[in-house]
Design a protein around this motif. Structure first.
Motif, PDB file in Angstrom:
ATOM      1  N   LEU A 408       0.870  -1.171   0.000  1.00 32.20           N
ATOM      2  CA  LEU A 408       0.000   0.000   0.000  1.00 32.20           C
ATOM      3  C   LEU A 408       0.912   1.227   0.000  1.00 32.20           C
ATOM      4  O   LEU A 408       1.561   1.519   1.007  1.00 32.20           O
ATOM      5  N   GLY A 409       0.964   1.880  -1.146  1.00 34.36           N
ATOM      6  CA  GLY A 409       1.905   2.990  -1.334  1.00 34.36           C
ATOM      7  C   GLY A 409       1.466   4.271  -0.650  1.00 34.36           C
ATOM      8  O   GLY A 409       0.462   4.304   0.064  1.00 34.36           O
ATOM      9  N   GLY A 410       2.210   5.333  -0.921  1.00 41.56           N
ATOM     10  CA  GLY A 410       1.996   6.596  -0.217  1.00 41.56           C
ATOM     11  C   GLY A 410       0.845   7.420  -0.761  1.00 41.56           C
ATOM     12  O   GLY A 410       0.083   6.982  -1.632  1.00 41.56           O
ATOM     13  N   TYR A 411       0.754   8.635  -0.234  1.00 36.55           N
ATOM     14  CA  TYR A 411      -0.348   9.548  -0.542  1.00 36.55           C
ATOM     15  C   TYR A 411       0.086  10.512  -1.642  1.00 36.55           C
ATOM     16  O   TYR A 411       1.134  11.162  -1.540  1.00 36.55           O
ATOM     17  N   ALA A 412      -0.731  10.567  -2.726  1.00 31.98           N
ATOM     18  CA  ALA A 412      -0.409  11.473  -3.837  1.00 31.98           C
ATOM     19  C   ALA A 412      -0.743  12.909  -3.445  1.00 31.98           C
ATOM     20  O   ALA A 412      -1.878  13.211  -3.073  1.00 31.98           O
ATOM     21  N   LEU A 413       0.225  13.797  -3.529  1.00 34.89           N
ATOM     22  CA  LEU A 413       0.055  15.173  -3.021  1.00 34.89           C
ATOM     23  C   LEU A 413      -0.667  16.096  -3.989  1.00 34.89           C
ATOM     24  O   LEU A 413      -1.133  17.175  -3.594  1.00 34.89           O
ATOM     25  N   GLU A 414      -0.777  15.686  -5.241  1.00 34.90           N
ATOM     26  CA  GLU A 414      -1.246  16.609  -6.282  1.00 34.90           C
ATOM     27  C   GLU A 414      -2.624  17.207  -6.015  1.00 34.90           C
ATOM     28  O   GLU A 414      -2.865  18.378  -6.265  1.00 34.90           O
ATOM     29  N   LYS A 415      -3.536  16.366  -5.480  1.00 32.10           N
ATOM     30  CA  LYS A 415      -4.904  16.817  -5.256  1.00 32.10           C
ATOM     31  C   LYS A 415      -4.924  18.073  -4.371  1.00 32.10           C
ATOM     32  O   LYS A 415      -5.689  19.002  -4.610  1.00 32.10           O
ATOM     33  N   ASP A 416      -4.086  18.084  -3.360  1.00 36.03           N
ATOM     34  CA  ASP A 416      -4.083  19.197  -2.410  1.00 36.03           C
ATOM     35  C   ASP A 416      -3.000  20.229  -2.702  1.00 36.03           C
ATOM     36  O   ASP A 416      -3.110  21.371  -2.296  1.00 36.03           O
ATOM     37  N   TYR A 417      -1.954  19.796  -3.380  1.00 35.77           N
ATOM     38  CA  TYR A 417      -0.836  20.692  -3.694  1.00 35.77           C
ATOM     39  C   TYR A 417      -0.494  20.520  -5.172  1.00 35.77           C
ATOM     40  O   TYR A 417       0.418  19.750  -5.518  1.00 35.77           O
ATOM     41  N   PRO A 418      -1.223  21.210  -6.062  1.00 31.34           N
ATOM     42  CA  PRO A 418      -1.030  21.011  -7.508  1.00 31.34           C
ATOM     43  C   PRO A 418       0.416  21.248  -7.949  1.00 31.34           C
ATOM     44  O   PRO A 418       0.865  20.670  -8.941  1.00 31.34           O
ATOM     45  N   GLN A 419       1.140  22.061  -7.180  1.00 32.50           N
ATOM     46  CA  GLN A 419       2.536  22.328  -7.554  1.00 32.50           C
ATOM     47  C   GLN A 419       3.429  21.106  -7.390  1.00 32.50           C
ATOM     48  O   GLN A 419       4.534  21.063  -7.928  1.00 32.50           O
ATOM     49  N   TYR A 420       2.960  20.107  -6.629  1.00 29.16           N
ATOM     50  CA  TYR A 420       3.772  18.903  -6.442  1.00 29.16           C
ATOM     51  C   TYR A 420       3.148  17.737  -7.201  1.00 29.16           C
ATOM     52  O   TYR A 420       2.711  16.746  -6.622  1.00 29.16           O
ATOM     53  N   LYS A 421       3.110  17.876  -8.499  1.00 26.55           N
ATOM     54  CA  LYS A 421       2.360  17.007  -9.375  1.00 26.55           C
ATOM     55  C   LYS A 421       2.612  15.508  -9.162  1.00 26.55           C
ATOM     56  O   LYS A 421       1.684  14.748  -9.019  1.00 26.55           O
ATOM     57  N   ASN A 422       3.850  15.102  -9.145  1.00 24.37           N
ATOM     58  CA  ASN A 422       4.130  13.676  -8.982  1.00 24.37           C
ATOM     59  C   ASN A 422       4.605  13.336  -7.569  1.00 24.37           C
ATOM     60  O   ASN A 422       5.173  12.266  -7.341  1.00 24.37           O
ATOM     61  N   GLY A 423       4.358  14.243  -6.655  1.00 25.82           N
ATOM     62  CA  GLY A 423       4.844  14.026  -5.287  1.00 25.82           C
ATOM     63  C   GLY A 423       4.050  12.959  -4.556  1.00 25.82           C
ATOM     64  O   GLY A 423       2.831  12.882  -4.677  1.00 25.82           O
ATOM     65  N   ILE A 424       4.767  12.108  -3.841  1.00 27.42           N
ATOM     66  CA  ILE A 424       4.111  11.075  -3.026  1.00 27.42           C
ATOM     67  C   ILE A 424       4.692  11.130  -1.614  1.00 27.42           C
ATOM     68  O   ILE A 424       5.901  11.239  -1.432  1.00 27.42           O
ATOM     69  N   LEU A 425       3.770  11.036  -0.646  1.00 24.94           N
ATOM     70  CA  LEU A 425       4.139  11.112   0.760  1.00 24.94           C
ATOM     71  C   LEU A 425       4.097   9.703   1.359  1.00 24.94           C
ATOM     72  O   LEU A 425       3.053   9.058   1.361  1.00 24.94           O
ATOM     73  N   TYR A 426       5.257   9.218   1.826  1.00 25.57           N
ATOM     74  CA  TYR A 426       5.318   7.881   2.429  1.00 25.57           C
ATOM     75  C   TYR A 426       5.420   7.981   3.944  1.00 25.57           C
ATOM     76  O   TYR A 426       6.084   8.873   4.465  1.00 25.57           O
ATOM     77  N   ALA A 427       4.738   7.061   4.625  1.00 25.56           N
ATOM     78  CA  ALA A 427       4.837   6.979   6.086  1.00 25.56           C
ATOM     79  C   ALA A 427       5.464   5.645   6.459  1.00 25.56           C
ATOM     80  O   ALA A 427       5.136   4.605   5.872  1.00 25.56           O
TER      81      ALA A 427
END
Lengths: 448, 485
Positions: A408-427
């Motif tokens: 189960l991969g991380g959270y895609a940031l784009e929806k909330d932060y359009p400037q971080y288009k391919n950004g993924i947040l891992y915990a």
């Protein structure tokens, strides 16, 4: 006959006779005929326990649980280990089938664990007072904002964009109801832009709200934020903090925070698709009577024995009605108990160890994932147990490739932060193993 | 049994522990290298050190100091302390429900979304509404959500002067408090002698500044508002909306629906009507249902269905926003849906039959000893105005309640509704048998006798609970809110 309804037809007959009516229908004759339903509800007929269990088990099996995948997803809800003891204690029916402790003589169990909870939250945060809990981390922020507006008699709340986007959305929804103005401060390099905060602050500002570690997992410079905030007289600093991080970070009380809130889910509460969790709130003694929700206090009984009661009830809706500090009339009861048992189980050493292991493993994962250069760090700031990376790959594609490998991969940031288009947040929590982390980075490496 | 009087902090001994983590299996770096030392605490955590045995014994002892529905009769009025079925707990504990992350890809949580969708539909059918939001965390939170919807409705129509909410004086305290939090002013209207909405007072209060009326039906006196159709028409004619407080819905399942009575927005307390546990104060769940006119304002996301696929819908044109994290108290939703499936359409109807039968039966047994209206039909609850003999003025409802504790019963709700002097608000629920009600009535009658002959027995009650009456005044004047050691 139904399993949960004991009266028999014979009981029914005797009871109707005692009341002096001839049928149950007569007991409903006060409902006007023209609004009565006068048909069966369009629902399934009653079912046996076996049928219900079979049906719901089938539905549950359509979900893929975190026991069938390795979870690197966080973004507000975390897969920490939950000690067995918690479920055994919260499933004691004297706890879960009781109500709000209005009759303290027969509710000392509930009152005592809430008092313990308040103490534990105060000890963790360093603050003077805690209530008995709120719904969740998001509504706790909204309640804290209302509290700050009430204390300062000001109508503007400043919130950093590094605060969980859902929490900001809840705050905006609540704020609209009371005509509070919400001003957002942008992030720069993953942390609150201090210059912008300084510019937007004024003597109209009731409170500044930040999150630490913030939504990107980064540890904010709370001391610097505090100095800027308190450069304006009376303006309060509200910080939302992951309670696990308090296992190693400085106590917010030592950094001048006025109201500490947060999501208590990491303290032994199952993920269960987003709720129920619990929100915590703690503050300075001077604001005690402005706190929302239930509060338990110590007192003595007629014989002088120590006992506990709901107290400061003059703040609450059942006494004050529209003059109450909040409309809340519950706390998260059973989840409060889970948090208490979690904190006392881990104790002085354990909470710190969970925090350190999570941080160590997250940093190891960060190093592994960013090693080849395919995934680049989105930010260059110190983080706790979550971190963001970016790449040329679309987050959907990454997520799918990981799912195929039961990750189960991380959270895609784009929806909330359009400037971080391919950004993924891992915990990464203490639950993850080196093997799991290595697998994550190797699968990531292989995605083309 | 010994009287247990410890706090967990008093069990702490240096060096004890109740956890063991696996050894760190990644290469360890110095903490100061990954997190700047100025952020790190150099104090020891102020948490207790106890063994697992200590913890289990401590909380088992605390549990023994509590009284729950599983212990015995718990007739708290307006709280619907019905039995909490055990299968509900088991279903909520299924791995596929308990251990799923709220942000997982939708294709991995189709079962959860389907359950929410089906619960939404079932609650719509039960309430006569068109769409639900399952987000609200509790009844009061449902009220706040419903009021936010009413506000958005008027605002979107440019009708911005509607700043007032009408609340009857018999309403739950949360009604005016929620209206205030939602930014409304409150107009309180008096009840009639009988305890119903005074239609003339309502008429006088209605004007183009009224956003809506909040009503509980049956009301907190356990009486059905017979003039509900006229009330609804009046409010609607004046341009307001009607809010249904579902706290008392246990009386009307399958009998009459708020939607058919004219209500525009409804909340249910799943922890009352739909048998999910009260948990010592929570977590509850307070889904809100609306008629079509309010659907465009619902909080996001709602759960929708497209063919065989279930999904979260964030596209709601005039949504008020978001009321809470994620999608609501999912674990509680599972329990409530389990109950609805178990009871089915026939069982839900039977619940209200028996809840109402039990309330009327118990009331009929107590009429001679406690102040109760003579020939009233109650719904799920009834309110006694204390003991009948007024010359026993020194014996109060509080004394009666405390004496009940000695006999092993949880007392009714006391001193509410506020419009009844010395109120004892009693809701037996359908979970109780005739014998339980008979025994309880006998005890209340015995207490009425004691009030005559040995009033001091009541004044000093309770006598055999873990603690005696507690000094609440000092607790509030000199608050001690945490353990200081």
């Amino acid at each position: 006959m139904y399993t949960y309804i004991p009266n028999t037809p014979d009981d029914e007959r005797q009871m109707l006779e005692a009341i002096g009516v001839s049928s149950i229908d007569e007991l409903f004759k006060d409902i006007p005929e023209n609004v009565k339903l006068n048909r069966e509800l369009n629902l399934h007929p009653s079912m046996s326990e076996l049928e219900v269990s079979r049906y719901l088990t089938k539905l549950a099996q359509k979900n893929k649980s975190i026991n069938q995948m390795t979870c690197f997803l966080g973004a507000g809800a975390y897969d920490h280990y939950i000690p067995s003891i918690i479920g055994h204690i919260t499933s004691k029916s004297e706890f879960y089938t009781s109500y709000t402790p209005y009759q303290p003589e027969v509710s000392q169990g509930t009152l005592r664990y809430i008092f313990e909870y308040q103490t534990l939250i105060c000890n963790l945060t360093g603050m003077d007072v805690s209530n008995a809990s709120l719904y969740d981390g998001g509504t706790a922020i909204a309640e804290a904002a209302f509290m700050a507006a009430d204390i300062t008699r000001r109508k503007q709340i400043i919130i950093s964009k590094t605060v969980n986007p859902q929490y900001r959305e809840i705050l905006k929804t609540y704020a609209h109801l009371q005509n509070l103005e919400i001003v957002e401060v942008d992030e720069e390099g993953g942390v609150t832009n201090l210059e912008e905060l300084r510019e937007k602050l004024s003597d109209k500002t009731a409170a500044v709200i930040v999150q630490n570690p913030n939504f990107f997992g980064i540890i904010e410079d709370l001391k610097a934020i505090e100095e800027v905030t308190h450069s304006i007289k009376k303006t309060l600093l509200i910080a939302s903090m992951n309670p696990i991080s308090l296992g190693l970070l400085k106590k917010p009380s030592t950094l001048g925070v006025d109201i500490v809130v947060g999501e208590g889910q990491p303290l032994g509460v199952s993920l269960q698709f987003g709720g129920p969790y619990l929100g915590y709130i703690a503050t300075k003694k001077e604001f005690m009577r402005k706190m929302p929700g239930r509060i338990v206090g110590e007192t003595v009984d007629l014989d002088g024995n120590r006992g506990y009661v709901l107290t400061l009830q003059a703040r609450e809706q059942h006494i004050r009605r529209e003059k109450a500090t909040s409309n809340i009339c519950s706390n998260q009861g059973l989840n409060t108990l889970a948090a208490v048992v979690y904190l006392v189980s881990l104790g002085k050493k354990g909470l710190r160890e969970v925090a350190i292991q999570s941080a160590q493993k997250a940093h190891y994962a960060f190093k592994q994932i960013t090693k080849s250069g395919k995934y680049k760090p989105l930010f260059d700031k110190p983080f706790f147990m979550e971190f963001a990376v970016t790449s040329d790959l679309a987050p959907d594609k990454v997520s799918k490739a990981l799912l195929d490998e039961d990750i189960l991969g991380g959270y895609a940031l784009e929806k909330d932060y359009p400037q971080y288009k391919n950004g993924i947040l891992y915990a990464v929590t203490e639950k993850r193993t080196k093997e799991e982390i290595d697998k994550l980075s190797s699968v990531l490496e292989g995605i083309i | 049994m010994r009287k247990y009087n410890k706090l967990v902090f008093e069990l702490s001994r240096p060096g004890r522990k109740a956890y063991k983590l696996p050894k760190l299996d990644v290469e360890e770096v110095k903490l100061g290298e990954i997190i700047p030392s100025e952020y790190l605490s150099d104090e020891e955590l102020d948490l207790p050190e106890v063994s697992e045995v200590d913890i289990i014994r401590h909380y088992t002892n605390l549990a023994n100091l509590n009284y729950g529905v599983d212990t015995g009769f718990y007739p708290l009025g307006s709280c619907t302390m019905k039995y909490n079925p055990k299968i509900n707990e088991d279903m909520a504990g299924l791995d596929g429900f308990k251990n799923i992350h709220p942000l997982q890809p939708e294709e991995t949580v189709q079962g959860a979304l389907r359950l929410m969708y089906e619960l939404d539909q079932a609650l719509c059918e039960i309430s006569g509404m068109d769409k639900m939001t399952l987000q609200p965390a509790a009844g009061a939170h449902g009220e706040l959500t419903g009021l936010a919807l009413i506000k958005a409705y008027h605002e979107n129509r440019g009708d911005t002067k509607r700043t007032k909410i009408i609340v009857p004086d018999s309403a739950h305290g949360t009604n005016p408090a929620s209206a205030k939090v939602a930014g409304f002013d409150i107009i309180e209207i008096k009840s009639t002698e009988e305890g119903l909405v005074d239609v003339e007072s309502l008429k006088a209060a209605l004007n183009d500044e009224v956003a809506g009326l909040m009503l509980t039906n049956p009301n907190t006196l356990g009486l059905f508002e017979r003039e509900i159709v006229e009330i609804a028409e009046l409010v609607h004619e004046a341009g307001g909306l009607l809010y249904y407080d579902g706290a008392n819905a246990n009386a009307i399942l399958g009998k009459v629906r708020p939607g058919d009575m004219g209500f525009d927005v409804v909340h249910f307390n799943l922890h009352k009507t739909f048998s999910t546990p009260h948990g010592g104060g929570g977590p509850g769940s307070g889904p809100v249902g609306v008629k079509k006119i309010l659907m465009d304002y619902l909080p996001t996301p709602t759960v929708e269905k497209d063919g065989d696929r279930y999904y979260l819908n964030y596209d709601i044109p005039h949504s008020v926003g978001r009321m809470k994290d994620f999608y609501g108290h999912f674990g509680i939703l599972v329990r409530a849906y389990t109950y609805i499936l178990t009871m089915g359409k026939d069982g839900l109807n039977r619940i209200s039959d028996m809840a109402v039968l039990n309330a009327n039966y118990l009331a009929s047994k107590l009429k001679a000893h406690y102040n109760l209206a003579k020939d009233t039909i109650y719904k799920h609850e009834f309110v006694m105005a204390g003991l009948i003999k007024s010359d026993l003025s020194e014996v109060t409802t509080l004394d009666v309640a405390k004496r009940l504790l000695d006999y092993g019963y949880h007392p009714p709700t006391i001193y509410f509704p506020l419009i009844v002097h010395e109120a004892l608000m009693t809701e037996p629920t359908e979970s109780e048998s005739k014998e339980t009600l008979d025994e309880f009535a006998d005890i209340l009658i015995k207490i009425a006798e004691e009030a005559k002959n040995q009033p001091e027995l009541l004044k000093e009650a309770p006598h055999n609970t873990p603690v005696k009456r507690l000094d609440e005044t000092t607790a509030a004047r000199k608050p001690v809110l945490k353990y200081e050691g």
